[in-house]
Design an enzyme around this catalytic site. Structure first.
Site, PDB file in Angstrom:
ATOM      1  N   SER A   1      -1.619   2.018 -11.421  1.00  0.00           N
ATOM      2  CA  SER A   1      -1.768   0.591 -11.094  1.00  0.00           C
ATOM      3  C   SER A   1      -3.173   0.286 -10.569  1.00  0.00           C
ATOM      4  CB  SER A   1      -0.702   0.146 -10.077  1.00  0.00           C
ATOM      5  OG  SER A   1      -0.610   1.056  -9.008  1.00  0.00           O
TER       6      SER A   1
ATOM      7  N   GLU B   1       3.235   9.165  -6.457  1.00  0.00           N
ATOM      8  CA  GLU B   1       2.145   8.183  -6.349  1.00  0.00           C
ATOM      9  C   GLU B   1       0.851   8.647  -7.024  1.00  0.00           C
ATOM     10  OE1 GLU B   1       4.224   5.056  -4.274  1.00  0.00           O
ATOM     11  OE2 GLU B   1       2.565   5.259  -5.650  1.00  0.00           O
TER      12      GLU B   1
ATOM     13  N   HIS C   1       5.775   2.110 -11.117  1.00  0.00           N
ATOM     14  CA  HIS C   1       6.908   3.033 -10.899  1.00  0.00           C
ATOM     15  C   HIS C   1       7.994   2.961 -11.978  1.00  0.00           C
ATOM     16  CE1 HIS C   1       6.117   4.772  -6.913  1.00  0.00           C
ATOM     17  NE2 HIS C   1       5.591   3.610  -6.578  1.00  0.00           N
TER      18      HIS C   1
ATOM     19  N   HIS D   1       2.408  -3.126  -8.586  1.00  0.00           N
ATOM     20  CA  HIS D   1       2.439  -1.674  -8.331  1.00  0.00           C
ATOM     21  C   HIS D   1       3.839  -1.113  -8.597  1.00  0.00           C
ATOM     22  CE1 HIS D   1       2.017   2.225  -6.336  1.00  0.00           C
ATOM     23  NE2 HIS D   1       3.171   1.946  -5.764  1.00  0.00           N
TER      24      HIS D   1
HETATM   25  N1  HBI Z   1       9.157   0.709   1.028  1.00  0.00           N
HETATM   26  N2  HBI Z   1       9.392  -1.056  -0.463  1.00  0.00           N
HETATM   27  C1  HBI Z   1       8.923   0.179  -0.188  1.00  0.00           C
HETATM   28  N3  HBI Z   1       8.240   0.857  -1.126  1.00  0.00           N
HETATM   29  C2  HBI Z   1       7.739   2.099  -0.889  1.00  0.00           C
HETATM   30  O1  HBI Z   1       7.120   2.720  -1.764  1.00  0.00           O
HETATM   31  C3  HBI Z   1       7.969   2.682   0.375  1.00  0.00           C
HETATM   32  C4  HBI Z   1       8.700   1.957   1.328  1.00  0.00           C
HETATM   33  N4  HBI Z   1       8.915   2.488   2.546  1.00  0.00           N
HETATM   34  C5  HBI Z   1       8.467   3.816   2.935  1.00  0.00           C
HETATM   35  C6  HBI Z   1       7.665   4.479   1.850  1.00  0.00           C
HETATM   36  N5  HBI Z   1       7.495   3.937   0.656  1.00  0.00           N
HETATM   37  C7  HBI Z   1       6.988   5.794   2.057  1.00  0.00           C
HETATM   38  O2  HBI Z   1       6.803   6.071   3.424  1.00  0.00           O
HETATM   39  C8  HBI Z   1       7.781   6.925   1.430  1.00  0.00           C
HETATM   40  O3  HBI Z   1       6.999   8.089   1.397  1.00  0.00           O
HETATM   41  C9  HBI Z   1       9.012   7.166   2.211  1.00  0.00           C
HETATM   42 FE    FE Z   2       4.551   3.244  -4.837  1.00  0.00          FE
END
Ligand code: HBI
Ligand code: FE
Length: 296
Positions: free
Chosen positions: A202, A183, A140, A135
């Site tokens: 994804s 997303e 991304h 993903h």
């Molecule tokens: N941590 N590794 C990782 N990847 C993410 O996409 C991610 C996260 N922590 C919080 C988060 N996304 C979401 O809550 C965001 O909207 C902040």
């Molecule tokens: Fe993501």
């Protein structure tokens, strides 16, 4: 064989998946990936590459090639970082799994994109409830080469750090913006609506559903509308928001959001499947739309 770092996943409990957060930044243990991990990457990569022809945004497909990503093996973060360093200045860092929100925002604000070092198991091929390497890398990373989107991701991170200091409601509003753009965003391109959201690219099923099903709403990008709109994390989206350009994202996030949060605090949130009279509604993935306040 060096020991692999921890694979920190959601805890399965009787109340469903409980996220576990860690903050460690780790080297990608590329040499320790098993053949099965590379096979999972290959299967997902080939399946998505097929389904995204004519569905993903032009820049997404182009940038997969610019990175030299192939189904042959899980890409090395070092190789991808060489390309990013020369272009938009982003850097991929390895993480064990989900990060606490402030840690995540701070990385984005400094052009560091956290990528989960592990890939899903074969039995999770069709659905996994949290971001894994496929993903993060496939979903991304390609758009981090698109200059305005790369700037938007950094501006989003800086906004997240500020929102975290303002409070939980501001964070909820801002997380919705991430959800409906980074997303699950769609973009209007000259050959129709196309996908740029990582959660969609994804996923095979949602790549088709978001453009070709009559079920979901497709609504023109409207910052405050998005930040009021609730979402579900365990089903296909009921509503997708459509940008005209990546520049539109950057322009929308330029102002200080403090007054927006105050305004949002006084408004009801909107259920995920609602369509408002004021929405600009697109029909299926063809990209034609109705004028504002059109008949719905
Ligand atoms: N941590 N590794 C990782 N990847 C993410 O996409 C991610 C996260 N922590 C919080 C988060 N996304 C979401 O809550 C965001 O909207 C902040
Ligand atoms: Fe993501």
């Amino acid at each position: 064989m060096n020991a692999q770092p921890r694979r920190v996943e959601h805890q399965q409990t009787d109340k469903g998946n409980v996220p576990v957060y860690t903050t460690a930044v780790i080297e990608q243990p590329w040499a320790s990936y098993a053949r099965e991990d590379h096979a999972t990457w290959a299967q997902l990569f080939e399946r998505q590459q097929k389904v995204l022809v004519g569905r993903a945004a032009r820049e997404f497909n182009e940038n997969l090639h610019r990175f030299g990503m192939t189904p042959d093996a899980i890409p090395k973060f070092d190789d991808l970082n060489r390309v990013l360093r020369k272009t938009t200045g982003w850097e991929l860092i390895g993480v064990e799994g989900l990060l606490p929100e402030l840690t995540f925002f701070d990385h984005l604000a400094n052009r560091r994109f956290p990528v989960t070092w592990w890939i899903r198991r074969p039995d999770q091929i069709d659905y996994i409830s949290e971001p894994d390497l496929f993903h993060d890398l496939f979903g991304h990373v390609p758009l981090l080469l698109q200059p305005e989107f790369a700037d938007y991701m950094q501006a989003y991170g800086a906004g997240g750090v500020k929102a975290h200091a303002i409070g939980a409601d501001a964070l909820v509003n801002l997380t919705r913006l991430y959800w409906y753009t980074v997303e699950f965003g769609l973009i209007k391109q000259n050959d129709g609506l196309r996908i740029y959201g990582s959660g969609i690219v994804s996923s095979k099923g949602e790549s088709i559903h978001c453009l070709e099903s009559t079920a979901p709403n497709r609504i023109g990008f409207d910052l405050m509308r998005i930040m009021r709109t609730r979402y579900r994390i365990d089903t296909y989206q009921k509503t997708y928001f459509v940008i005209d350009s990546y520049r539109q994202l950057m322009d929308a996030t330029a102002p200080d959001f403090t007054p927006y949060y105050a305004q949002l605090a006084a408004q009801e949130s909107i259920p995920a499947g609602t369509v408002l009279q004021s929405d600009f509604v697109y029909n299926r993935g063809t990209g034609e739309g109705w004028a504002k306040d059109g008949d719905i």
